[in-house]
Design an enzyme around this catalytic site. Structure first.
Site, short mmCIF file in Angstrom:
data_model
loop_
_atom_site.label_atom_id
_atom_site.label_comp_id
_atom_site.label_asym_id
_atom_site.label_seq_id
_atom_site.Cartn_x
_atom_site.Cartn_y
_atom_site.Cartn_z
N CYS A 34 34.99 33.92 37.52
CA CYS A 34 36.21 33.22 37.11
C CYS A 34 36.02 32.54 35.75
O CYS A 34 34.92 32.11 35.40
CB CYS A 34 36.58 32.13 38.11
SG CYS A 34 36.56 32.61 39.85
N ASP A 35 37.12 32.42 35.02
CA ASP A 35 37.12 31.61 33.81
C ASP A 35 38.55 31.18 33.50
O ASP A 35 39.50 31.91 33.82
CB ASP A 35 36.55 32.38 32.61
CG ASP A 35 36.16 31.45 31.48
OD1 ASP A 35 35.08 30.83 31.58
OD2 ASP A 35 36.94 31.31 30.53
#
Length: 225
Positions: free
Chosen positions: A91-92
């Site tokens: 995730c980012d």
């Protein structure tokens, strides 16, 4: 929602598997646990600046998706032996405000203060990228990635409130310098889009990506039996 799907290199079975979260974020872990999944947490250790440097003038969606994929791929190499049948989720997130500028973690109180001065009383886009890599028998069998954008409507904290918020240390270590589920939630007027995305991991986007690699999210839910 933007995304890219890679065709599996071998048939996908229906084996019981674990979800591996490639993130140290307690907020992401809390979202997954509240949604019925107990992930294995493995921190990627990816150099985000190095990943970004390899891209040529990336847009926000391309950047967060590339970072999410890099994190997932790094963790795949670490867990393939211990968890041969798993899905690794990277995730980012980044805030886009004042045109094309992309805002990650402020890092210092000075940067966080300056960024809040720019977004207070306004709206900005929180762009979230996720990547899912499926393992079968210890080998990569499929992967998918994508991104989505959510509008965050910021309130206007008083000078005293902002200084107290900065003193908590929270805004320096989160994308955009704010949270929805922590101290920062007091200063968010509303969200147009997926709230879980703003917290750190989009449940709808993750579900879609899991489906693309042949995994039903309900198979990952904890069971008492």
């Amino acid at each position: 929602m933007h995304g890219r799907i890679r065709v599996p290199t071998q048939p996908l079975g229906s084996k019981t598997m674990r979800l591996v979260l490639a993130s140290a974020s307690p907020a992401r872990l809390a979202v997954l646990r509240a949604a019925g999944v107990d992930p294995v947490v493995v921190v990627s250790g990816v150099d985000e600046d190095a990943v970004a440097a390899r891209l040529v003038d990336p847009g926000p969606a391309e950047l967060v998706t590339a970072l999410a994929l890099a994190k997932a791929e790094a963790v795949v190499e670490q867990v393939a032996g211990e968890y041969p049948d798993a899905v690794v989720v990277g995730c980012d997130s980044m805030l886009v405000a004042d045109g094309p500028e992309i805002v990650g973690k402020p890092g210092t109180p000075e940067r966080a203060r300056e960024r809040w001065a720019r977004v207070a009383g306004r709206s900005a886009q929180l762009v979230t990228g996720h990547a899912v890599v499926r393992l079968g028998g210890g080998r990569r069998t499929a992967e998918a990635d994508g991104s989505e954008s959510t509008t965050v409507r910021f309130g206007t904290p008083t000078d005293e409130e902002l200084e107290a918020y900065l003193a908590t240390g929270e805004p320096m270590v989160v994308a955009g310098g704010f949270t929805l589920d922590g101290y920062g939630g007091w200063f968010i007027e509303g969200v147009d889009g997926d709230p879980s995305s703003v917290i750190g991991i989009s449940l709808p986007l993750t579900r879609h990506l899991l489906g693309e690699v042949g995994v039903s999210v309900t198979d990952l839910w904890r069971r008492d039996d």
